[in-house]
Scaffold this motif. Structure first.
Motif, PDB file in Angstrom:
ATOM      1  N   UNK A   1      59.874  86.878  76.421  1.00  0.00           N
ATOM      2  CA  UNK A   1      60.985  86.233  77.131  1.00  0.00           C
ATOM      3  C   UNK A   1      60.588  84.863  77.688  1.00  0.00           C
ATOM      4  N   UNK A   2      59.329  84.705  78.064  1.00  0.00           N
ATOM      5  CA  UNK A   2      58.868  83.433  78.631  1.00  0.00           C
ATOM      6  C   UNK A   2      58.860  82.331  77.567  1.00  0.00           C
ATOM      7  N   UNK A   3      58.410  82.667  76.362  1.00  0.00           N
ATOM      8  CA  UNK A   3      58.448  81.688  75.273  1.00  0.00           C
ATOM      9  C   UNK A   3      59.879  81.375  74.869  1.00  0.00           C
TER      10      UNK A   3
ATOM     11  N   UNK B   1      62.010  76.211  77.642  1.00  0.00           N
ATOM     12  CA  UNK B   1      62.665  74.910  77.812  1.00  0.00           C
ATOM     13  C   UNK B   1      63.899  74.977  78.704  1.00  0.00           C
ATOM     14  N   UNK B   2      64.313  76.182  79.114  1.00  0.00           N
ATOM     15  CA  UNK B   2      65.546  76.349  79.868  1.00  0.00           C
ATOM     16  C   UNK B   2      65.375  75.903  81.308  1.00  0.00           C
TER      17      UNK B   2
END
Length: 87
Positions: A58-60, A64-65
């Motif tokens: 989820x972090x990858x 960019x969000x």
């Protein structure tokens, strides 16, 4: 996509050779530092193709969000349609 034609040269890097890629091309292709690529030879030309990796967590996925901070309530995603956990 904008056509870019630049001149570069081979540089010695240990026992290998390296080619500098101009920053304008890096930006246009949205390449990262240490980007993995495949290299092929076709019709006497060298072709570099970036390897795009799918996010593994989820972090990858959301790296960019950026939150706009404009929500003061939960978002309604609609009726459950699968194996969602009940809230």
């Amino acid at each position: 996509m904008e056509l870019i034609k630049e001149q570069t040269s081979l540089a010695i890097l240990g026992n290998d050779r390296a080619v500098r890629i101009p920053s304008q091309i890096i930006k246009q292709l949205n390449l990262d530092d240490n980007q993995d690529m495949t290299i092929t030879i076709e019709n006497g030309s060298i072709i570099l193709t970036p390897i795009r990796k799918n996010p593994t967590n989820i972090h990858e996925l959301f790296k960019e969000w950026q939150d706009d901070g404009k929500r003061d309530h939960e978002l309604d995603w609609g009726k459950s349609e699968g194996n969602e956990l009940p809230w």
